[in-house]
Design a protein around this motif. Structure first.
Motif, PDB file in Angstrom:
ATOM      1  N   ARG A   1      34.334  36.755  48.764  1.00 57.79           N
ATOM      2  CA  ARG A   1      33.054  36.751  49.798  1.00 57.79           C
ATOM      3  C   ARG A   1      32.938  37.923  50.326  1.00 57.79           C
ATOM      4  NH1 ARG A   1      32.240  31.274  51.895  1.00 57.79           N
ATOM      5  NH2 ARG A   1      34.507  30.929  51.070  1.00 57.79           N
ATOM      6  N   ASP A   2      34.071  38.163  50.995  1.00 58.40           N
ATOM      7  CA  ASP A   2      34.114  39.597  51.712  1.00 58.40           C
ATOM      8  C   ASP A   2      33.568  40.598  51.154  1.00 58.40           C
ATOM      9  OD1 ASP A   2      37.703  38.413  53.162  1.00 58.40           O
ATOM     10  OD2 ASP A   2      35.429  37.923  53.468  1.00 58.40           O
TER      11      ASP A   2
ATOM     12  N   ARG B   1      40.992  41.091  36.996  1.00 59.02           N
ATOM     13  CA  ARG B   1      41.846  42.467  36.925  1.00 59.02           C
ATOM     14  C   ARG B   1      41.640  43.534  35.839  1.00 59.02           C
ATOM     15  NH1 ARG B   1      46.634  38.486  38.661  1.00 59.02           N
ATOM     16  NH2 ARG B   1      46.353  38.804  41.090  1.00 59.02           N
ATOM     17  N   GLU B   2      41.475  43.041  34.874  1.00 54.94           N
ATOM     18  CA  GLU B   2      40.995  44.062  33.823  1.00 54.94           C
ATOM     19  C   GLU B   2      39.984  44.697  34.105  1.00 54.94           C
ATOM     20  OE1 GLU B   2      40.619  41.992  30.109  1.00 54.94           O
ATOM     21  OE2 GLU B   2      42.687  41.370  30.284  1.00 54.94           O
ATOM     22  N   ALA B   3      38.920  44.087  34.512  1.00 55.95           N
ATOM     23  CA  ALA B   3      37.685  44.927  35.342  1.00 55.95           C
ATOM     24  C   ALA B   3      37.871  45.838  36.574  1.00 55.95           C
ATOM     25  CB  ALA B   3      36.574  43.918  35.581  1.00 55.95           C
ATOM     26  N   LEU B   4      38.776  45.484  37.279  1.00 57.98           N
ATOM     27  CA  LEU B   4      39.174  46.232  38.283  1.00 57.98           C
ATOM     28  C   LEU B   4      40.213  47.401  37.904  1.00 57.98           C
ATOM     29  CD1 LEU B   4      40.678  43.514  40.805  1.00 57.98           C
ATOM     30  CD2 LEU B   4      38.760  45.123  41.243  1.00 57.98           C
ATOM     31  N   GLU B   5      40.981  47.289  36.693  1.00 57.88           N
ATOM     32  CA  GLU B   5      41.648  48.507  36.445  1.00 57.88           C
ATOM     33  C   GLU B   5      40.655  49.588  35.884  1.00 57.88           C
ATOM     34  OE1 GLU B   5      44.545  47.257  33.785  1.00 57.88           O
ATOM     35  OE2 GLU B   5      45.624  45.820  34.947  1.00 57.88           O
ATOM     36  N   VAL B   6      39.547  49.092  34.947  1.00 55.80           N
ATOM     37  CA  VAL B   6      38.727  50.075  34.589  1.00 55.80           C
ATOM     38  C   VAL B   6      37.893  50.686  35.743  1.00 55.80           C
ATOM     39  CG1 VAL B   6      36.405  50.087  33.251  1.00 55.80           C
ATOM     40  CG2 VAL B   6      38.400  48.610  32.331  1.00 55.80           C
TER      41      VAL B   6
ATOM     42  N   ALA C   1      25.053  36.203  36.727  1.00 55.64           N
ATOM     43  CA  ALA C   1      25.191  37.357  37.517  1.00 55.64           C
ATOM     44  C   ALA C   1      26.190  38.137  36.542  1.00 55.64           C
ATOM     45  CB  ALA C   1      25.962  37.186  38.833  1.00 55.64           C
ATOM     46  N   GLU C   2      26.958  37.571  35.872  1.00 60.80           N
ATOM     47  CA  GLU C   2      27.691  38.062  34.843  1.00 60.80           C
ATOM     48  C   GLU C   2      27.220  38.763  33.669  1.00 60.80           C
ATOM     49  OE1 GLU C   2      31.661  37.054  31.700  1.00 60.80           O
ATOM     50  OE2 GLU C   2      30.969  35.634  33.103  1.00 60.80           O
TER      51      GLU C   2
ATOM     52  N   ALA D   1      34.254  42.378  38.478  1.00 55.62           N
ATOM     53  CA  ALA D   1      35.444  41.655  38.877  1.00 55.62           C
ATOM     54  C   ALA D   1      35.327  40.663  40.143  1.00 55.62           C
ATOM     55  CB  ALA D   1      36.476  42.788  39.152  1.00 55.62           C
ATOM     56  N   LYS D   2      34.404  40.985  40.898  1.00 55.04           N
ATOM     57  CA  LYS D   2      34.165  40.022  41.882  1.00 55.04           C
ATOM     58  C   LYS D   2      33.419  38.745  41.380  1.00 55.04           C
ATOM     59  CE  LYS D   2      31.563  42.193  44.645  1.00 55.04           C
ATOM     60  NZ  LYS D   2      30.182  42.637  45.451  1.00 55.04           N
ATOM     61  N   ILE D   3      32.558  38.872  40.479  1.00 53.20           N
ATOM     62  CA  ILE D   3      32.088  37.837  39.809  1.00 53.20           C
ATOM     63  C   ILE D   3      33.023  37.010  38.973  1.00 53.20           C
ATOM     64  CG2 ILE D   3      30.312  36.842  38.024  1.00 53.20           C
ATOM     65  CD1 ILE D   3      28.792  39.592  38.576  1.00 53.20           C
TER      66      ILE D   3
END
Length: 159
Positions: A156-157, A129-134, A94-95, A116-118
């Motif tokens: 999983r939510d 967290r880095e992916a979330l910031e982007v 998936a990544e 980020a979820k993956i």
């Protein structure tokens, strides 16, 4: 009816049925396009996406993998493949698919949020967290979802 009209009619019907969540009808029309144009990766992608809500996740994943083989540079196909692999618990694949989609121009906000979820489920918290910031910079509306993800025991939510 010409071949072009046939394809256009079935593609339009597929899109309309998919939006209305009429999965069998959408799948039938997507299949008509895919059979007529075997190189039509998005038609195969829609076939797979119509199978998932019917509980046919393995068949859906197979169709999405075929769509990727047909259209290896299609960012949307890679995104849907990544989502199916994520749902199947195949996080490394998936990544890889999501990174491919991002490199081919998928929306940076949603794409990085999915990445980020993956990463989060793989235990790569700093990278997540880095992916979330982007994602948040690209799409500020994701800030709330980021907070929930960071403070949720199970991401999983967000599947």
């Amino acid at each position: 009816m010409t071949l072009g009209e046939f394809i256009e009619t079935h593609w339009d019907n597929c899109q309309e049925a998919y939006k209305a969540r009429r999965w069998p009808e959408a799948q039938r029309d997507a299949r008509m396009v895919a059979v007529t144009l075997p190189e039509a990766g998005r038609a195969m992608m829609l076939c797979g996406m119509c199978m998932a809500p019917k509980g046919l996740s393995e068949r859906a994943l197979t169709m999405l993998q075929r769509a990727h083989v047909t259209g290896p540079n299609d960012a949307l196909v890679l995104t849907r493949l990544s989502e199916a692999l994520y749902a199947a618990g195949r996080f490394n694949e998936a990544e890889t698919a999501m990174r491919g989609a991002l490199s081919r121009g998928i929306a940076v906000g949603q794409g990085n949020f999915h990445l980020a979820k993956i990463l989060w489920l793989k235990g790569q918290i700093e990278e997540a967290r880095e992916a979330l910031e982007v994602a948040e910079i690209a799409e500020p509306g994701l800030a709330e979802r980021r907070i929930i993800l960071e403070y949720t025991v199970s991401s999983r939510d967000f599947a």
